[in-house]
Design a protein around this motif. Structure first.
Motif, PDB file in Angstrom:
ATOM      1  N   GLN A 137       0.772  -1.375  -0.067  1.00 13.25           N
ATOM      2  CA  GLN A 137      -0.054  -0.101  -0.099  1.00 13.25           C
ATOM      3  C   GLN A 137       0.978   1.340  -0.011  1.00 13.25           C
ATOM      4  O   GLN A 137       0.581   2.285  -0.827  1.00 13.25           O
ATOM      5  N   HIS A 138       1.924   1.044   0.876  1.00 14.35           N
ATOM      6  CA  HIS A 138       2.941   2.372   1.325  1.00 14.35           C
ATOM      7  C   HIS A 138       4.180   1.749   1.188  1.00 14.35           C
ATOM      8  O   HIS A 138       4.439   0.631   1.959  1.00 14.35           O
ATOM      9  N   ASP A 160       0.562  -2.847   9.844  1.00 14.90           N
ATOM     10  CA  ASP A 160       0.172  -1.487  10.320  1.00 14.90           C
ATOM     11  C   ASP A 160       1.118  -0.453   9.532  1.00 14.90           C
ATOM     12  O   ASP A 160       0.766   0.436   9.118  1.00 14.90           O
ATOM     13  N   ASP A 162       2.790  -0.851   6.608  1.00 12.77           N
ATOM     14  CA  ASP A 162       2.352  -0.638   5.152  1.00 12.77           C
ATOM     15  C   ASP A 162       0.948   0.244   5.174  1.00 12.77           C
ATOM     16  O   ASP A 162       1.090   0.972   4.121  1.00 12.77           O
ATOM     17  N   ARG A 163       0.185   0.232   5.951  1.00 10.12           N
ATOM     18  CA  ARG A 163      -0.838   0.969   5.777  1.00 10.12           C
ATOM     19  C   ARG A 163      -0.709   2.523   6.087  1.00 10.12           C
ATOM     20  O   ARG A 163      -1.317   3.306   5.440  1.00 10.12           O
ATOM     21  N   GLN A 164       0.219   2.831   7.111  1.00  5.03           N
ATOM     22  CA  GLN A 164       0.424   3.975   7.504  1.00  5.03           C
ATOM     23  C   GLN A 164       1.796   4.964   6.900  1.00  5.03           C
ATOM     24  O   GLN A 164       1.945   5.900   6.691  1.00  5.03           O
TER      25      GLN A 164
END
Length: 301
Positions: A137-138, A160, A162-164
């Motif tokens: 994701q990021h 966590d 990867d999401r933020q």
């Protein structure tokens, strides 16, 4: 019953009755002992089956291939690891321009080893050097002070992170924040990065080729920060930075020097491991205390 009917019945039964005959010379009847033996009835001729085709001749089998001699059994115990200076790892080959940046970026891409902070951050966020960019994701560049005296290096982002898009923000990150506070440091005073900049699917271990692709990014971060000390968090980070396969339990408790700058490096357990094995927290506290003492000593100099 007349003689002819009797002989007919006997013939049908397969019995050939003896009949007296007159000798050609003297007319005397022949003795039964001189009779020719009875000829048994012949079986009807067997029905002939059509000839079966003969099978094709088999090709000769190749000679057996000689087996190589068995290898000598290897010891499961790794070789002793002695404290040493670790030579800098050879840089990974530079990815082409369209592997570093999105298509809209400039084609004139500087080498990673010459990038400034902004160029390096853009390179990491737009990197397509391996297949991990397809599932992330990021990307997680890192966070903290760019002139930090202490740099912490973990293995790879988790779900966590990867999401933020930030390192160590889950439960393990919360524990790391408390560990730093215990030696008088805030997260904003250190720089936290990972060996890998993208999350592997399912939080699996990073593959060697994936770490090789990110090696230039990590080395450039170290060169820009010029930290006084490096704290390696966990097995993947320690083995990659020290180029070894020795366990964390045998690496911790001593100092190493890495790179051309011979930066002192200490190894400790990953906070996620400490959440699963709280009994090891005392050993991590020993490692953190050694880092704090070394920072104070270098500050006085």
């Amino acid at each position: 019953m007349d003689e002819q009917r009797r002989l007919s019945y006997l013939a049908r039964m397969g019995v050939h009755a003896w009949q007296p005959r007159t000798d050609e010379h003297d007319g005397a009847a022949a003795s039964p002992l001189e009779m020719p033996p009875a000829v048994p009835p012949q079986a009807p001729p067997a029905t002939l089956e059509p000839a079966r085709p003969r099978p094709a001749p088999r090709a000769p089998e190749p000679p057996p291939v000689p087996m190589p001699p068995p290898c000598a059994p290897s010891s499961s115990e790794p070789a002793p690891f002695t404290e040493r200076t670790v030579a800098p790892r050879a840089p990974a080959p530079e990815p082409p321009a369209d592997d570093l940046f999105a298509p809209a970026a400039s084609a004139a891409v500087p080498a990673v080893a010459t990038m400034d902070w902004e160029q390096l951050a853009r390179a990491v966020h737009g990197c397509r050097g391996c297949a991990l960019h397809e599932t992330r994701q990021h990307s997680v560049f890192g966070s903290g002070a760019r002139n930090a005296r202490l740099m912490l290096i973990g293995e790879a982002p988790g779900a966590d992170e990867d999401r933020q898009g930030e390192p160590f923000v889950g439960r393990a990150g919360q524990l790391l924040t408390r560990m730093l506070a215990a030696i008088g440091l805030a997260r904003e005073e250190v720089f936290i990065a990972n060996v890998l900049k993208c999350r592997p699917p399912g939080n699996r271990d990073p593959h060697p080729e994936e770490m090789a692709r990110c090696e230039g990014y990590l080395q450039r971060q170290i060169a820009l920060i010029e930290p006084t000390l490096i704290l390696s968090l966990g097995r993947i980070s320690a083995q990659h930075l020290l180029n070894t396969d020795v366990s964390v339990g045998r690496l911790r408790g001593r100092w190493f020097e890495v790179g051309d700058a011979r930066i002192p490096l200490r190894v400790t357990y990953h906070p996620a491991y400490l959440l699963r094995s709280p009994a090891q927290k005392a050993k991590s506290w020993e490692d953190l205390s050694a880092v704090a003492r070394r920072l104070r000593e270098t500050e006085r100099k």
